[in-house]
Scaffold this motif. Structure first.
Motif, PDB file in Angstrom:
ATOM      1  N   GLU A  52       0.989 -23.140   3.363  1.00 36.86           N
ATOM      2  CA  GLU A  52       0.587 -21.846   3.904  1.00 36.86           C
ATOM      3  C   GLU A  52       1.195 -21.625   5.286  1.00 36.86           C
ATOM      4  OE1 GLU A  52      -3.551 -19.375   4.864  1.00 36.86           O
ATOM      5  OE2 GLU A  52      -3.530 -21.565   4.921  1.00 36.86           O
ATOM      6  N   VAL A  53       1.800 -20.456   5.479  1.00 37.20           N
ATOM      7  CA  VAL A  53       2.338 -20.048   6.774  1.00 37.20           C
ATOM      8  C   VAL A  53       1.316 -19.146   7.459  1.00 37.20           C
ATOM      9  CG1 VAL A  53       4.097 -18.639   7.922  1.00 37.20           C
ATOM     10  CG2 VAL A  53       4.764 -20.236   6.112  1.00 37.20           C
ATOM     11  N   HIS A  54       1.137 -19.351   8.765  1.00 35.34           N
ATOM     12  CA  HIS A  54       0.276 -18.488   9.561  1.00 35.34           C
ATOM     13  C   HIS A  54       1.113 -17.736  10.596  1.00 35.34           C
ATOM     14  CE1 HIS A  54      -3.799 -20.707   8.820  1.00 35.34           C
ATOM     15  NE2 HIS A  54      -3.492 -19.852   7.865  1.00 35.34           N
ATOM     16  N   LEU A  55       1.038 -16.403  10.549  1.00 30.34           N
ATOM     17  CA  LEU A  55       1.622 -15.540  11.569  1.00 30.34           C
ATOM     18  C   LEU A  55       0.491 -14.785  12.254  1.00 30.34           C
ATOM     19  CD1 LEU A  55       4.520 -13.900   9.481  1.00 30.34           C
ATOM     20  CD2 LEU A  55       4.617 -16.016  10.825  1.00 30.34           C
ATOM     21  N   ASP A  56       0.693 -14.367  13.502  1.00 29.87           N
ATOM     22  CA  ASP A  56      -0.342 -13.545  14.124  1.00 29.87           C
ATOM     23  C   ASP A  56      -0.144 -12.080  13.724  1.00 29.87           C
ATOM     24  OD1 ASP A  56       1.497 -12.303  15.891  1.00 29.87           O
ATOM     25  OD2 ASP A  56       1.082 -13.713  17.506  1.00 29.87           O
ATOM     26  N   THR A  57      -1.055 -11.220  14.148  1.00 29.67           N
ATOM     27  CA  THR A  57      -1.016  -9.821  13.715  1.00 29.67           C
ATOM     28  C   THR A  57       0.240  -9.099  14.193  1.00 29.67           C
ATOM     29  OG1 THR A  57      -2.436  -9.311  15.604  1.00 29.67           O
ATOM     30  CG2 THR A  57      -3.498  -9.536  13.465  1.00 29.67           C
ATOM     31  N   ASP A  58       0.693  -9.383  15.407  1.00 28.89           N
ATOM     32  CA  ASP A  58       1.916  -8.748  15.908  1.00 28.89           C
ATOM     33  C   ASP A  58       3.116  -9.106  15.045  1.00 28.89           C
ATOM     34  OD1 ASP A  58       0.423  -7.695  17.932  1.00 28.89           O
ATOM     35  OD2 ASP A  58       1.175  -9.026  19.502  1.00 28.89           O
ATOM     36  N   GLU A  59       3.238 -10.394  14.710  1.00 32.16           N
ATOM     37  CA  GLU A  59       4.368 -10.848  13.893  1.00 32.16           C
ATOM     38  C   GLU A  59       4.293 -10.275  12.484  1.00 32.16           C
ATOM     39  OE1 GLU A  59       4.881 -15.226  16.054  1.00 32.16           O
ATOM     40  OE2 GLU A  59       3.464 -14.957  14.404  1.00 32.16           O
ATOM     41  N   GLY A  60       3.095 -10.276  11.903  1.00 34.14           N
ATOM     42  CA  GLY A  60       2.935  -9.742  10.560  1.00 34.14           C
ATOM     43  C   GLY A  60       3.280  -8.267  10.479  1.00 34.14           C
ATOM     44  N   ASN A  61       2.856  -7.496  11.483  1.00 28.56           N
ATOM     45  CA  ASN A  61       3.169  -6.066  11.502  1.00 28.56           C
ATOM     46  C   ASN A  61       4.659  -5.828  11.722  1.00 28.56           C
ATOM     47  OD1 ASN A  61       0.495  -5.319  11.113  1.00 28.56           O
ATOM     48  ND2 ASN A  61       0.054  -5.223  13.298  1.00 28.56           N
ATOM     49  N   ALA A  62       5.282  -6.638  12.583  1.00 26.28           N
ATOM     50  CA  ALA A  62       6.695  -6.446  12.909  1.00 26.28           C
ATOM     51  C   ALA A  62       7.605  -6.637  11.694  1.00 26.28           C
ATOM     52  CB  ALA A  62       7.113  -7.403  14.026  1.00 26.28           C
ATOM     53  N   VAL A  63       7.202  -7.532  10.787  1.00 24.91           N
ATOM     54  CA  VAL A  63       8.041  -7.791   9.605  1.00 24.91           C
ATOM     55  C   VAL A  63       7.514  -7.068   8.365  1.00 24.91           C
ATOM     56  CG1 VAL A  63       8.745 -10.038  10.500  1.00 24.91           C
ATOM     57  CG2 VAL A  63       6.769  -9.902   8.969  1.00 24.91           C
ATOM     58  N   ASN A  64       6.521  -6.204   8.546  1.00 27.71           N
ATOM     59  CA  ASN A  64       5.944  -5.443   7.423  1.00 27.71           C
ATOM     60  C   ASN A  64       5.530  -6.387   6.298  1.00 27.71           C
ATOM     61  OD1 ASN A  64       5.083  -3.201   6.028  1.00 27.71           O
ATOM     62  ND2 ASN A  64       7.125  -2.505   5.427  1.00 27.71           N
ATOM     63  N   LEU A  65       4.767  -7.420   6.665  1.00 27.88           N
ATOM     64  CA  LEU A  65       4.448  -8.495   5.729  1.00 27.88           C
ATOM     65  C   LEU A  65       3.713  -8.002   4.484  1.00 27.88           C
ATOM     66  CD1 LEU A  65       4.540 -11.549   5.186  1.00 27.88           C
ATOM     67  CD2 LEU A  65       2.346 -11.738   6.375  1.00 27.88           C
ATOM     68  N   THR A  66       2.847  -7.024   4.634  1.00 23.22           N
ATOM     69  CA  THR A  66       2.074  -6.557   3.479  1.00 23.22           C
ATOM     70  C   THR A  66       2.965  -5.916   2.409  1.00 23.22           C
ATOM     71  OG1 THR A  66       1.624  -4.446   4.589  1.00 23.22           O
ATOM     72  CG2 THR A  66      -0.015  -6.198   4.831  1.00 23.22           C
ATOM     73  N   LYS A  67       4.175  -5.497   2.787  1.00 19.29           N
ATOM     74  CA  LYS A  67       5.108  -4.894   1.826  1.00 19.29           C
ATOM     75  C   LYS A  67       6.269  -5.832   1.474  1.00 19.29           C
ATOM     76  CE  LYS A  67       3.008  -0.895   1.670  1.00 19.29           C
ATOM     77  NZ  LYS A  67       3.602   0.297   2.284  1.00 19.29           N
ATOM     78  N   ALA A  68       6.208  -7.075   1.942  1.00 13.37           N
ATOM     79  CA  ALA A  68       7.296  -8.022   1.690  1.00 13.37           C
ATOM     80  C   ALA A  68       7.451  -8.289   0.196  1.00 13.37           C
ATOM     81  CB  ALA A  68       7.053  -9.324   2.433  1.00 13.37           C
ATOM     82  N   THR A  69       8.709  -8.378  -0.244  1.00 18.30           N
ATOM     83  CA  THR A  69       8.986  -8.664  -1.651  1.00 18.30           C
ATOM     84  C   THR A  69       9.375 -10.126  -1.880  1.00 18.30           C
ATOM     85  OG1 THR A  69      11.293  -7.964  -1.341  1.00 18.30           O
ATOM     86  CG2 THR A  69       9.715  -6.297  -2.087  1.00 18.30           C
ATOM     87  N   LYS A  70       9.724 -10.840  -0.791  1.00 17.25           N
ATOM     88  CA  LYS A  70      10.115 -12.237  -0.938  1.00 17.25           C
ATOM     89  C   LYS A  70       9.956 -12.961   0.397  1.00 17.25           C
ATOM     90  CE  LYS A  70      13.941 -15.100  -2.719  1.00 17.25           C
ATOM     91  NZ  LYS A  70      15.343 -15.082  -3.219  1.00 17.25           N
ATOM     92  N   VAL A  71       9.472 -14.198   0.348  1.00 18.82           N
ATOM     93  CA  VAL A  71       9.390 -15.048   1.538  1.00 18.82           C
ATOM     94  C   VAL A  71       9.968 -16.415   1.195  1.00 18.82           C
ATOM     95  CG1 VAL A  71       7.435 -13.899   2.660  1.00 18.82           C
ATOM     96  CG2 VAL A  71       7.002 -15.658   0.943  1.00 18.82           C
ATOM     97  N   GLU A  72      10.743 -16.993   2.115  1.00 18.27           N
ATOM     98  CA  GLU A  72      11.395 -18.278   1.875  1.00 18.27           C
ATOM     99  C   GLU A  72      11.316 -19.152   3.120  1.00 18.27           C
ATOM    100  OE1 GLU A  72      15.360 -17.903  -0.367  1.00 18.27           O
ATOM    101  OE2 GLU A  72      15.118 -15.939   0.587  1.00 18.27           O
TER     102      GLU A  72
END
Length: 238
Positions: free
Chosen positions: A205-225
């Motif tokens: 499991e990766v943990h990002l803070d809210t600023d980082e998650g919002n900056a990369v649009n994590l909720t709409k991400a299609t792939k993480v590596e």
């Protein structure tokens, strides 16, 4: 590899010895599975705090125990029903900061960069638990308050890994990785992702803070590596 005397052996005996030696010394490492042992999950870790038993009683009353309201991805950890107010310099305040359980040996507040600006604090980026020399704050609960001398940090982005995960990705506890995120309009690679190694019960499991998650649009991400970095360590394994 030490020498093997095959003088005087018949051809079939030589072949048998060679096969035995090769099987012993060239066998692939069994510790590394043929495919990733666990699926990769990337979660946003919103502002929160960890409290000692003593501080829980000061803030919420004598004998108070945290009440789990949501179990987290890692087994045994939860978001508690309880929240506290975090007060910084010049009485700037975050009114509802969630307490995470279970209790810990030292109290700590983990905030995002925009939170630190709101509080008027210059917060260092640290691995959880590394709080020496960090700023403090005032914690206020429904039954009391206390001054935290140190322990307010911006949590360093990190990935929790079991021994099998670390073997698969070829990394060690404390090393740095990269997280590649593919999302609409803002695909990116985040550097300096610290490896937090644990036991076999730990989930990847990766943990990002809210600023980082919002900056990369994590909720709409299609792939993480997860990618290996060229080198470097966060020092959290020392």
């Amino acid at each position: 590899m030490s020498a093997v005397d095959i003088a005087g052996l018949a051809k079939e005996d030589i072949e048998r010895v060679v096969r035995t030696v090769l099987a012993k010394h060239l066998r692939p490492a069994a510790a590394v599975p043929s495919k990733a042992p666990n699926p990769l999950l990337v979660n946003i870790s919103a502002r929160h705090c960890h409290l000692t038993d003593e501080h829980i009683e000061i803030l919420f009353g004598k004998g108070h125990k945290l009440k789990p309201t949501k179990w987290l991805y890692q087994k045994g950890y939860y978001a508690a029903e309880e929240t506290i107010a975090v007060v910084g310099p010049r009485r700037r305040m975050l009114p509802e900061v969630r307490v995470l359980g279970p209790s810990r040996g030292a109290s700590q507040v983990e905030l995002a960069f925009t939170d630190s600006i709101s509080l008027g604090l210059d917060l260092p980026v640290r691995i959880s638990g590394d709080v020496a020399g960090t700023p403090g704050c005032l914690l206020v609960g429904p039954k009391g308050s206390l001054e935290l001398k140190e322990g307010v940090i911006r949590a360093m982005r990190h990935v929790h890994m079991s021994p099998a995960d670390m073997a698969w990705y070829g990394v060690k506890n404390g090393e740095l990785m990269q997280l590649k995120i593919t999302s609409p309009g803002c695909s990116t690679i985040l550097e300096d992702l610290a490896v937090r190694g644990g036991d076999d019960k730990i989930k990847l499991e990766v943990h990002l803070d809210t600023d980082e998650g919002n900056a990369v649009n994590l909720t709409k991400a299609t792939k993480v590596e997860l990618l290996k970095s060229a080198g470097g360590s966060c020092g959290c394994h020392k």
